[in-house]
Design a protein around this motif. Sequence first.
Motif, PDB file in Angstrom:
ATOM      1  N   ALA A 191      27.100 -64.456 -10.491  1.00 34.38           N
ATOM      2  CA  ALA A 191      28.180 -64.630  -9.958  1.00 34.38           C
ATOM      3  C   ALA A 191      29.376 -63.744  -9.307  1.00 34.38           C
ATOM      4  O   ALA A 191      29.738 -63.459  -8.482  1.00 34.38           O
ATOM      5  CB  ALA A 191      28.968 -65.474 -10.605  1.00 34.38           C
ATOM      6  N   ALA A 192      28.883 -62.558 -10.228  1.00 36.94           N
ATOM      7  CA  ALA A 192      29.695 -61.299 -10.091  1.00 36.94           C
ATOM      8  C   ALA A 192      29.159 -60.519  -8.851  1.00 36.94           C
ATOM      9  O   ALA A 192      30.190 -59.904  -8.089  1.00 36.94           O
ATOM     10  CB  ALA A 192      29.353 -60.359 -11.260  1.00 36.94           C
ATOM     11  N   SER A 193      28.023 -60.757  -8.323  1.00 41.71           N
ATOM     12  CA  SER A 193      27.656 -60.168  -7.267  1.00 41.71           C
ATOM     13  C   SER A 193      28.086 -60.690  -5.882  1.00 41.71           C
ATOM     14  O   SER A 193      28.745 -60.075  -4.987  1.00 41.71           O
ATOM     15  CB  SER A 193      25.984 -60.284  -6.886  1.00 41.71           C
ATOM     16  N   SER A 194      28.312 -61.962  -5.858  1.00 40.88           N
ATOM     17  CA  SER A 194      28.984 -62.550  -4.771  1.00 40.88           C
ATOM     18  C   SER A 194      30.528 -62.187  -4.598  1.00 40.88           C
ATOM     19  O   SER A 194      31.144 -61.920  -3.625  1.00 40.88           O
ATOM     20  CB  SER A 194      28.918 -64.013  -4.829  1.00 40.88           C
ATOM     21  N   LEU A 195      31.193 -61.981  -5.927  1.00 43.12           N
ATOM     22  CA  LEU A 195      32.740 -61.674  -5.886  1.00 43.12           C
ATOM     23  C   LEU A 195      32.548 -59.814  -5.277  1.00 43.12           C
ATOM     24  O   LEU A 195      33.819 -59.799  -4.851  1.00 43.12           O
ATOM     25  CB  LEU A 195      33.233 -61.743  -7.471  1.00 43.12           C
ATOM     26  N   ALA A 196      31.674 -59.302  -5.793  1.00 38.97           N
ATOM     27  CA  ALA A 196      31.611 -57.698  -5.464  1.00 38.97           C
ATOM     28  C   ALA A 196      31.464 -57.928  -3.971  1.00 38.97           C
ATOM     29  O   ALA A 196      32.122 -57.017  -3.220  1.00 38.97           O
ATOM     30  CB  ALA A 196      30.618 -57.063  -6.090  1.00 38.97           C
ATOM     31  N   GLY A 197      30.794 -58.721  -3.265  1.00 45.89           N
ATOM     32  CA  GLY A 197      30.378 -58.655  -1.913  1.00 45.89           C
ATOM     33  C   GLY A 197      31.662 -58.834  -1.101  1.00 45.89           C
ATOM     34  O   GLY A 197      31.945 -58.489  -0.008  1.00 45.89           O
ATOM     35  N   LEU A 198      32.565 -59.888  -1.736  1.00 46.13           N
ATOM     36  CA  LEU A 198      33.685 -60.222  -1.178  1.00 46.13           C
ATOM     37  C   LEU A 198      34.791 -58.723  -0.987  1.00 46.13           C
ATOM     38  O   LEU A 198      35.555 -58.526   0.194  1.00 46.13           O
ATOM     39  CB  LEU A 198      34.403 -61.474  -1.709  1.00 46.13           C
ATOM     40  N   VAL A 199      34.652 -58.199  -2.155  1.00 48.49           N
ATOM     41  CA  VAL A 199      35.303 -56.845  -2.070  1.00 48.49           C
ATOM     42  C   VAL A 199      35.087 -55.875  -0.915  1.00 48.49           C
ATOM     43  O   VAL A 199      35.753 -55.311  -0.097  1.00 48.49           O
ATOM     44  CB  VAL A 199      35.445 -56.228  -3.615  1.00 48.49           C
ATOM     45  N   GLN A 200      33.675 -55.993  -0.575  1.00 50.43           N
ATOM     46  CA  GLN A 200      32.936 -55.037   0.343  1.00 50.43           C
ATOM     47  C   GLN A 200      33.595 -55.570   1.397  1.00 50.43           C
ATOM     48  O   GLN A 200      34.180 -54.482   2.611  1.00 50.43           O
ATOM     49  CB  GLN A 200      31.367 -54.847   0.211  1.00 50.43           C
ATOM     50  N   LEU A 201      33.527 -56.608   1.953  1.00 45.57           N
ATOM     51  CA  LEU A 201      33.961 -57.137   3.220  1.00 45.57           C
ATOM     52  C   LEU A 201      35.453 -56.783   3.199  1.00 45.57           C
ATOM     53  O   LEU A 201      35.767 -56.374   4.493  1.00 45.57           O
ATOM     54  CB  LEU A 201      33.638 -58.798   3.100  1.00 45.57           C
ATOM     55  N   GLY A 202      36.420 -57.030   2.403  1.00 48.08           N
ATOM     56  CA  GLY A 202      37.765 -56.783   2.252  1.00 48.08           C
ATOM     57  C   GLY A 202      38.195 -55.149   2.873  1.00 48.08           C
ATOM     58  O   GLY A 202      38.926 -54.897   3.651  1.00 48.08           O
ATOM     59  N   ILE A 203      37.114 -54.204   2.281  1.00 47.22           N
ATOM     60  CA  ILE A 203      37.297 -52.912   2.575  1.00 47.22           C
ATOM     61  C   ILE A 203      37.156 -52.505   4.053  1.00 47.22           C
ATOM     62  O   ILE A 203      38.115 -51.912   4.849  1.00 47.22           O
ATOM     63  CB  ILE A 203      36.494 -52.031   1.828  1.00 47.22           C
ATOM     64  N   VAL A 204      36.127 -53.089   4.525  1.00 43.08           N
ATOM     65  CA  VAL A 204      35.533 -52.619   5.899  1.00 43.08           C
ATOM     66  C   VAL A 204      36.781 -53.624   7.031  1.00 43.08           C
ATOM     67  O   VAL A 204      37.096 -52.936   8.119  1.00 43.08           O
ATOM     68  CB  VAL A 204      33.990 -53.282   6.180  1.00 43.08           C
ATOM     69  N   ALA A 205      36.954 -54.691   6.777  1.00 42.25           N
ATOM     70  CA  ALA A 205      37.929 -55.433   7.486  1.00 42.25           C
ATOM     71  C   ALA A 205      39.407 -54.843   7.589  1.00 42.25           C
ATOM     72  O   ALA A 205      39.770 -54.792   8.618  1.00 42.25           O
ATOM     73  CB  ALA A 205      37.981 -56.838   6.722  1.00 42.25           C
ATOM     74  N   ALA A 206      39.686 -54.363   6.405  1.00 35.33           N
ATOM     75  CA  ALA A 206      40.865 -53.595   6.674  1.00 35.33           C
ATOM     76  C   ALA A 206      40.932 -52.143   7.502  1.00 35.33           C
ATOM     77  O   ALA A 206      41.868 -52.259   8.107  1.00 35.33           O
ATOM     78  CB  ALA A 206      41.342 -53.181   5.290  1.00 35.33           C
ATOM     79  N   ALA A 207      39.902 -51.755   7.591  1.00 34.07           N
ATOM     80  CA  ALA A 207      39.502 -50.597   8.330  1.00 34.07           C
ATOM     81  C   ALA A 207      39.470 -50.956   9.739  1.00 34.07           C
ATOM     82  O   ALA A 207      39.886 -50.206  10.508  1.00 34.07           O
ATOM     83  CB  ALA A 207      38.300 -49.723   7.920  1.00 34.07           C
ATOM     84  N   LEU A 208      38.720 -52.010  10.007  1.00 34.73           N
ATOM     85  CA  LEU A 208      38.419 -52.580  11.435  1.00 34.73           C
ATOM     86  C   LEU A 208      39.848 -52.753  12.102  1.00 34.73           C
ATOM     87  O   LEU A 208      40.020 -52.799  13.278  1.00 34.73           O
ATOM     88  CB  LEU A 208      37.528 -53.786  11.225  1.00 34.73           C
ATOM     89  N   LEU A 209      40.578 -53.812  11.327  1.00 29.63           N
ATOM     90  CA  LEU A 209      41.915 -54.245  11.926  1.00 29.63           C
ATOM     91  C   LEU A 209      43.189 -53.382  11.834  1.00 29.63           C
ATOM     92  O   LEU A 209      44.162 -53.590  12.557  1.00 29.63           O
ATOM     93  CB  LEU A 209      42.301 -55.475  11.046  1.00 29.63           C
ATOM     94  N   GLN A 210      42.967 -51.927  11.378  1.00 28.08           N
ATOM     95  CA  GLN A 210      44.157 -51.105  11.145  1.00 28.08           C
ATOM     96  C   GLN A 210      43.981 -50.032  12.402  1.00 28.08           C
ATOM     97  O   GLN A 210      42.893 -49.919  12.623  1.00 28.08           O
ATOM     98  CB  GLN A 210      44.329 -50.369   9.779  1.00 28.08           C
ATOM     99  N   GLY A 211      45.248 -49.570  12.571  1.00 29.24           N
ATOM    100  CA  GLY A 211      45.101 -48.264  13.648  1.00 29.24           C
ATOM    101  C   GLY A 211      45.022 -48.668  15.081  1.00 29.24           C
ATOM    102  O   GLY A 211      45.071 -50.136  15.174  1.00 29.24           O
TER     103      GLY A 211
END
Length: 518
Positions: A191-211
């Motif tokens: 279960a922790a692996s799925s939650l960690a994947g969500l964190v990874q997606l959040g980091i990249v999505a933030a970089a994609l949408l900003q600037g």
Amino acid sequence: MSLIRSSLLVSFGSVASRILGFARDVLFAQALGAGPVADAFLAAFRLPNLVRRIVGEGGLNPVLVPGLSRVGPDEAVTMAGDALSVFALALLALTGLVEIGAGLIAFLLAPGLHDNGETLALVALYTRLSFPVVICVTLASMAAAVLNGRGRFTATALAPLAVNGGLILALVVLESGFEFPLAQKAAWLAAASSLAGLVQLGIVAAALLQGWPRLVRFRRPRWSPFLKSLLLAGLPVLAASGAVQIYFLAATQIASFWPSGVSWLYYAERVMQLPLGLMAGLSAGLLLPELARRHQAGERQTLITAQNRALEVALLLALPAGAALVILARPISTVLFERGAFVSTDADGTALVLMALSLGLPFATVGKVLSQTLFALSSLRTALAAAGLGLAVTVTASLLLAWPLGPTGIALGVSLGCLVHAGAVILALRRLGLWSPDRRSLSRLARAVTATLVMSLGLLGARSALPEPGSLMLAALCLGGFGLYALAAIATGAMTRDDWASLTKKSSEPLRPDAGLS
């Protein structure tokens, strides 16, 4: 940004991710050992980890990068948004099917466990808990390809650390005073692996949408030739770019018929993947965009030159890495994994498997690097055919060698599959008129082999003169071997000052036939 800075940043992210992966697997071995629960967890973890490695190493880049490079910036922004939206819906549907059919998938992943219904049920449970990570890491990888194409590497280099970092945190928490049964402990990790994947997606999505300027624009997806090719080619591209990972998936199925075979193969593969994963990430993240630009510009000779220089650098790293892993397989297995539930016999079995896998490391590297040229030319069928041939050899050789040699024979089968895959890619490039190793490439290969032999003799001498090494002695052997190889490489001319100078060239500069990797 010069290629040296982007290379260093991507390399840092790749190395850091692999180091965290090592730490994660050391804790896996300590917490779960190599028994039935470990086999169940690692068999279930194999499928999402397979997808995570393939897409994390740029598995979808062969479709995304050439497609986006053929259109203007404004149209690329819209096309990227359409691709992310459609893949998000498709992945949600796929995850739903996996959740429903986890029992069947468990049997396919580990058919050797069919006589043990309890262990097979654990495989199904862990598959349900861990598979949602596939949605997150696939979308994160697609977003990373868009960012890399626009010269933004920071988030894409650091975001993959979230999955391994999250699992390490979960392992530390579970081992700090909590008394969970092994089966329950493995469920929490899944279960922790799925939650960690969500964190990874959040980091990249933030970089994609900003600037500004915007890199992606979301709307109701519209059917387009690009989207059609992406959907139709997505699965074949993943299969072709992740050929070695698929070979390990097939090997895991065969290894499930041997006690602890899944665990030994998994831990040995993780060691072998450190150098291979680094070259895979650099090839897909940096070499593929460069080759795609050369192809679009019609610069055929500079494309061949870039391919040759990249192969030189790859083998300069892969040859000594493979030799060192063969020589140091036993102390590596002991120091990294032999603790807690992972006993001495498990270290022996893992060491033999690691030695067999390391023989195929240079061939796996060659196949990974040269496949980027096929991807840059959009020759996906050719790349898929080469991957399929390697898979057929892997399965056949593993089955034939497993009966006399057990898991070690299965590992040898994987190495033979990597050899055939590399050979098939070379033949395909030769038919396309794109396989033309120059004198410099052949000369540097011979010199790299000489330097590797010098390092190997030094390591063998040190191993015979020293007692069984512990962690400090193993570190000294690794550093000493690296230093000896570096000196031998410089002395023989396998490594020159021009190699470092060539990396500082701008990626948009044309390549000269005598230039280094650009």
